[in-house]
Design an enzyme around this catalytic site. Sequence first.
Site, mmCIF file in Angstrom:
data_model
loop_
_atom_site.group_PDB
_atom_site.id
_atom_site.type_symbol
_atom_site.label_atom_id
_atom_site.label_comp_id
_atom_site.label_asym_id
_atom_site.label_seq_id
_atom_site.Cartn_x
_atom_site.Cartn_y
_atom_site.Cartn_z
ATOM 1 N N LYS A 117 8.934 5.969 3.978
ATOM 2 C CA LYS A 117 7.845 6.356 3.081
ATOM 3 C C LYS A 117 8.195 6.116 1.626
ATOM 4 O O LYS A 117 7.310 5.832 0.827
ATOM 5 C CB LYS A 117 7.412 7.808 3.336
ATOM 6 N N LYS A 199 5.666 1.021 14.025
ATOM 7 C CA LYS A 199 4.803 1.943 14.758
ATOM 8 C C LYS A 199 3.389 1.952 14.172
ATOM 9 O O LYS A 199 3.196 1.693 12.981
ATOM 10 C CB LYS A 199 5.400 3.345 14.754
ATOM 11 N N LYS A 202 -1.529 6.098 10.975
ATOM 12 C CA LYS A 202 -2.890 6.287 10.464
ATOM 13 C C LYS A 202 -2.986 6.045 8.971
ATOM 14 O O LYS A 202 -4.059 5.800 8.447
ATOM 15 C CB LYS A 202 -3.432 7.674 10.845
HETATM 16 P P1 ATP Z 1 1.421 9.111 8.640
HETATM 17 O O1 ATP Z 1 1.447 7.628 8.522
HETATM 18 O O2 ATP Z 1 0.539 9.787 7.652
HETATM 19 O O3 ATP Z 1 2.783 9.733 8.761
HETATM 20 P P2 ATP Z 1 1.238 9.250 11.500
HETATM 21 O O4 ATP Z 1 0.324 8.334 12.235
HETATM 22 O O5 ATP Z 1 2.703 8.973 11.546
HETATM 23 O O6 ATP Z 1 0.683 9.343 10.034
HETATM 24 P P3 ATP Z 1 1.709 12.108 11.803
HETATM 25 O O7 ATP Z 1 0.704 13.116 11.352
HETATM 26 O O8 ATP Z 1 2.913 11.879 10.960
HETATM 27 O O9 ATP Z 1 0.949 10.718 12.054
HETATM 28 O O10 ATP Z 1 2.178 12.482 13.275
HETATM 29 C C1 ATP Z 1 1.385 13.183 14.207
HETATM 30 C C2 ATP Z 1 1.967 13.056 15.594
HETATM 31 O O11 ATP Z 1 1.703 11.748 16.122
HETATM 32 C C3 ATP Z 1 3.477 13.224 15.669
HETATM 33 O O12 ATP Z 1 3.793 13.995 16.808
HETATM 34 C C4 ATP Z 1 4.007 11.829 15.828
HETATM 35 O O13 ATP Z 1 5.213 11.805 16.540
HETATM 36 C C5 ATP Z 1 2.896 11.154 16.616
HETATM 37 N N1 ATP Z 1 2.826 9.732 16.346
HETATM 38 C C6 ATP Z 1 2.632 9.158 15.137
HETATM 39 N N2 ATP Z 1 2.587 7.819 15.255
HETATM 40 C C7 ATP Z 1 2.768 7.524 16.576
HETATM 41 C C8 ATP Z 1 2.823 6.301 17.327
HETATM 42 N N3 ATP Z 1 2.670 5.118 16.749
HETATM 43 N N4 ATP Z 1 3.002 6.378 18.667
HETATM 44 C C9 ATP Z 1 3.142 7.572 19.265
HETATM 45 N N5 ATP Z 1 3.093 8.768 18.613
HETATM 46 C C10 ATP Z 1 2.922 8.752 17.289
HETATM 47 MG MG MG Z 2 4.115 10.199 10.424
#
Ligand code: ATP
Ligand code: MG
Length: 334
Positions: A117, A199, A202
């Site tokens: 990040k 990965k 969002k």
């Molecule tokens: P950001 O980019 O804002 O960090 P994010 O997509 O990583 O968003 P988080 O809110 O950080 O989402 O994570 C929410 C949940 O989703 C966590 O349990 C994380 O492990 C899971 N998660 C996030 N991205 C993935 C992915 N690509 N595949 C599987 N699980 C995921």
């Molecule tokens: Mg995340």
Amino acid sequence: METQSERKVVLSAIQPTGTPTLGNYLGALKNWKEMAKDYDCFYAVADLHSITVRPEPAQLRRRTLEMYALLLAIGLDPEKNTVFVQSHVNAHAQLAWVLNCYTQFGEAARMTQFKDKSEKHPENVNVGLFAYPTLMAADILLYQAHYVPIGADQKQHLEITRDIAERFNGLYGETFRLPEPFIGKAGARVMSLQEPTKKMSKSDTNVKAFISVLDDKDTIVRKIKSAVTDSEARVYYAEGKDGVNNLMGIYACCTGKTFDEIEKDFAGKGYGDFKAAVAEAVVEELAPVKETFDRLIADKAYLNDCMAKGAEQAARVANKTLRKVMRKVGFYQL
Ligand code: ATP
Ligand code: MG
């Protein structure tokens, strides 16, 4: 049937940094719903975490409400589980400060997420981004959680949480339960559709890289069609075929099929047919979520009411742990 107090405790949280992706759904939210049947679950919208990337205030407010509605839309029952917004429970920020003082600078600096990040936002590498793991530790430890359902990307954060808890317990006696990660098999790591070595996220600025759980049918079909694959045009799982492996993982997760079955089903067919099938499976998986979400988001009074109840229930549990910590550290008690 077990009573509420005998049930094992589960805590998990998701940031309101955007509409959840298929990755969040398959990697985390789907497990949340599964676990809600058998455990005493605390599920939070992690809004405190999300300000490390400084969202617009109006956007943060809107996304928090939307994320909350979405949690109910995936099937979480606010009467049976505690679904709340993190900033509505003061204990999170309070415990995080205490835990900062029991966490070493070097430990926090090793976190992959901090490195990722800070590379993504070089203009705003703030202390909050660095201290993120201690807030996450507080989120989990406040509820004395047994299990934390997370995607594979959060494993390191759970390890540091356990280290901090163990250190604190070692100094002051049993205070925190050491939580175990709960990582579902398929879907633990859904990759970006455009850069399948990264990965799916969002907060990705390239919207073609992720499928949002609220995307409509046409958008899903279009995004999967343009997903990066390779020039081989043969559906099988192998090292280096990141794009195809990812689509196979998604398809397996939505249909319950094994990789072997998928290879057989698509023997002699090209990526066009395969992508169409993947898109159809994803649409089918997400359609009910979108339908319920659209209904709930129109009822703000109901959502506010659920939020208020959730915060009250969460605070009751969290404050108990916080009081214990304050006493043990030596804060003067009135
Ligand atoms: P950001 O980019 O804002 O960090 P994010 O997509 O990583 O968003 P988080 O809110 O950080 O989402 O994570 C929410 C949940 O989703 C966590 O349990 C994380 O492990 C899971 N998660 C996030 N991205 C993935 C992915 N690509 N595949 C599987 N699980 C995921
Ligand atoms: Mg995340």
